[in-house]
Motif scaffolding. Structure first.
Motif, mmCIF file in Angstrom:
data_model
loop_
_atom_site.group_PDB
_atom_site.id
_atom_site.type_symbol
_atom_site.label_atom_id
_atom_site.label_comp_id
_atom_site.label_asym_id
_atom_site.label_seq_id
_atom_site.Cartn_x
_atom_site.Cartn_y
_atom_site.Cartn_z
ATOM 1 N N ALA A 20 -42.705 -46.211 -10.505
ATOM 2 C CA ALA A 20 -41.406 -45.764 -11.029
ATOM 3 C C ALA A 20 -41.435 -44.267 -11.319
ATOM 4 O O ALA A 20 -40.479 -43.541 -11.004
ATOM 5 C CB ALA A 20 -41.037 -46.554 -12.281
ATOM 6 N N SER A 21 -42.526 -43.779 -11.907
ATOM 7 C CA SER A 21 -42.635 -42.348 -12.222
ATOM 8 C C SER A 21 -42.664 -41.501 -10.958
ATOM 9 O O SER A 21 -42.021 -40.448 -10.888
ATOM 10 C CB SER A 21 -43.902 -42.081 -13.041
ATOM 11 N N ILE A 22 -43.410 -41.937 -9.961
ATOM 12 C CA ILE A 22 -43.516 -41.183 -8.703
ATOM 13 C C ILE A 22 -42.157 -41.096 -8.012
ATOM 14 O O ILE A 22 -41.721 -40.014 -7.609
ATOM 15 C CB ILE A 22 -44.568 -41.824 -7.772
ATOM 16 N N LEU A 23 -41.486 -42.231 -7.887
ATOM 17 C CA LEU A 23 -40.190 -42.239 -7.208
ATOM 18 C C LEU A 23 -39.149 -41.433 -7.981
ATOM 19 O O LEU A 23 -38.339 -40.714 -7.385
ATOM 20 C CB LEU A 23 -39.728 -43.672 -6.968
ATOM 21 N N SER A 24 -39.185 -41.522 -9.293
ATOM 22 C CA SER A 24 -38.272 -40.744 -10.123
ATOM 23 C C SER A 24 -38.537 -39.247 -9.969
ATOM 24 O O SER A 24 -37.601 -38.445 -9.850
ATOM 25 C CB SER A 24 -38.415 -41.161 -11.587
ATOM 26 N N ALA A 25 -39.796 -38.860 -9.961
ATOM 27 C CA ALA A 25 -40.150 -37.445 -9.810
ATOM 28 C C ALA A 25 -39.697 -36.910 -8.457
ATOM 29 O O ALA A 25 -39.148 -35.801 -8.374
ATOM 30 C CB ALA A 25 -41.655 -37.262 -9.980
ATOM 31 N N LEU A 26 -39.904 -37.690 -7.405
ATOM 32 C CA LEU A 26 -39.481 -37.250 -6.077
ATOM 33 C C LEU A 26 -37.960 -37.107 -6.005
ATOM 34 O O LEU A 26 -37.445 -36.150 -5.426
ATOM 35 C CB LEU A 26 -39.993 -38.212 -5.010
ATOM 36 N N SER A 27 -37.261 -38.044 -6.619
ATOM 37 C CA SER A 27 -35.798 -37.989 -6.631
ATOM 38 C C SER A 27 -35.317 -36.740 -7.370
ATOM 39 O O SER A 27 -34.428 -36.018 -6.900
ATOM 40 C CB SER A 27 -35.243 -39.254 -7.290
ATOM 41 N N GLY A 36 -41.259 -37.575 -16.362
ATOM 42 C CA GLY A 36 -41.756 -38.776 -17.023
ATOM 43 C C GLY A 36 -43.051 -39.248 -16.383
ATOM 44 O O GLY A 36 -43.174 -39.268 -15.161
ATOM 45 N N GLY A 37 -44.011 -39.593 -17.207
ATOM 46 C CA GLY A 37 -45.284 -40.096 -16.705
ATOM 47 C C GLY A 37 -46.288 -39.019 -16.341
ATOM 48 O O GLY A 37 -47.396 -39.324 -15.909
ATOM 49 N N VAL A 38 -45.918 -37.748 -16.494
ATOM 50 C CA VAL A 38 -46.835 -36.651 -16.174
ATOM 51 C C VAL A 38 -47.265 -35.981 -17.472
ATOM 52 O O VAL A 38 -46.456 -35.343 -18.143
ATOM 53 C CB VAL A 38 -46.201 -35.615 -15.215
ATOM 54 N N GLY A 39 -48.531 -36.137 -17.805
ATOM 55 C CA GLY A 39 -49.090 -35.483 -18.980
ATOM 56 C C GLY A 39 -49.871 -34.243 -18.572
ATOM 57 O O GLY A 39 -49.923 -33.881 -17.386
ATOM 58 N N VAL A 40 -50.500 -33.618 -19.537
ATOM 59 C CA VAL A 40 -51.250 -32.386 -19.284
ATOM 60 C C VAL A 40 -52.378 -32.630 -18.287
ATOM 61 O O VAL A 40 -52.604 -31.810 -17.387
ATOM 62 C CB VAL A 40 -51.784 -31.785 -20.607
ATOM 63 N N LYS A 41 -53.079 -33.759 -18.403
ATOM 64 C CA LYS A 41 -54.188 -34.016 -17.474
ATOM 65 C C LYS A 41 -53.690 -34.084 -16.034
ATOM 66 O O LYS A 41 -54.227 -33.421 -15.146
ATOM 67 C CB LYS A 41 -54.923 -35.300 -17.831
ATOM 68 N N THR A 42 -52.655 -34.861 -15.787
ATOM 69 C CA THR A 42 -52.117 -35.002 -14.431
ATOM 70 C C THR A 42 -51.588 -33.667 -13.926
ATOM 71 O O THR A 42 -51.839 -33.286 -12.775
ATOM 72 C CB THR A 42 -51.007 -36.072 -14.406
ATOM 73 N N ALA A 43 -50.862 -32.955 -14.770
ATOM 74 C CA ALA A 43 -50.339 -31.642 -14.381
ATOM 75 C C ALA A 43 -51.482 -30.701 -14.025
ATOM 76 O O ALA A 43 -51.436 -30.004 -12.999
ATOM 77 C CB ALA A 43 -49.487 -31.054 -15.502
#
Length: 169
Positions: free
Chosen positions: A30-37, A67-74
């Motif tokens: 859900a986070s990946i698809l939302s981010a791409l959108s 949404g779903g992206v924190g400091v580590k992922t960023a």
């Protein structure tokens, strides 16, 4: 999904199946698809190359606004994909950093990353990240760390304390 366009067009269930081995597939899909959108709507495409012209804190703030992206992922994306001098901290690096006394005992992943990042020499971000993860997995384990075998024992307060007690930290 050979392209980001194909990924963005995927059904959530298809993406969940593809990423299931990584855990939390439903939430991550859900986070990946939302981010791409959102990226397509805001930027007209699926590239983050525009971040290269931003200062590191601004690029990180943009990514963590998803949404779903924190400091580590960023920080992982910024370091490994865009070449920024970001320093991702995972649970292994956090444990090692706490035992070495580099961050407070109550530091979170994000606070540790932001505290450690300015002290990493230029060009050392990737090797330090990878080597600290390896150290945390192999020697500075959560339980029964192998302090006597650790190359950082001479500078590790936790390891020195354990050696004084005759057992691991």
């Amino acid at each position: 999904f050979p392209t980001l366009s194909r990924l963005a067009a995927a059904k959530s269930a298809e993406l969940e199946d593809a990423i299931r081995p990584g855990g939390l597939a439903k939430t991550k899909a859900a986070s990946i698809l939302s981010a791409l959108s959102r990226l397509k709507a805001e930027r007209g495409g699926y590239t983050l190359d525009f971040l290269r012209s931003m200062p590191l804190p601004d690029a990180r703030a943009y990514l963590t606004s998803f949404g779903g992206v924190g400091v580590k992922t960023a920080n992982i994306l910024l370091l490994f994909s865009l070449g920024f001098p970001a320093f991702p901290v995972d649970t292994h690096i956090l444990r090692v950093s706490k035992r070495l006394g580099l961050v407070p005992e109550n530091a979170t992943l994000a606070k540790a990353a932001l505290a450690l990042e300015p002290h990493v020499p230029a060009g050392a971000h990737i090797p330090l990240h990878l080597n600290l993860i390896r150290l945390g997995r192999e020697l500075c384990r959560p339980r029964n760390p192998l302090c006597a075998s650790c190359p950082l024992l001479p500078v590790c307060p936790t390891g020195a304390q354990a050696a004084g007690r005759g057992k691991a930290a």
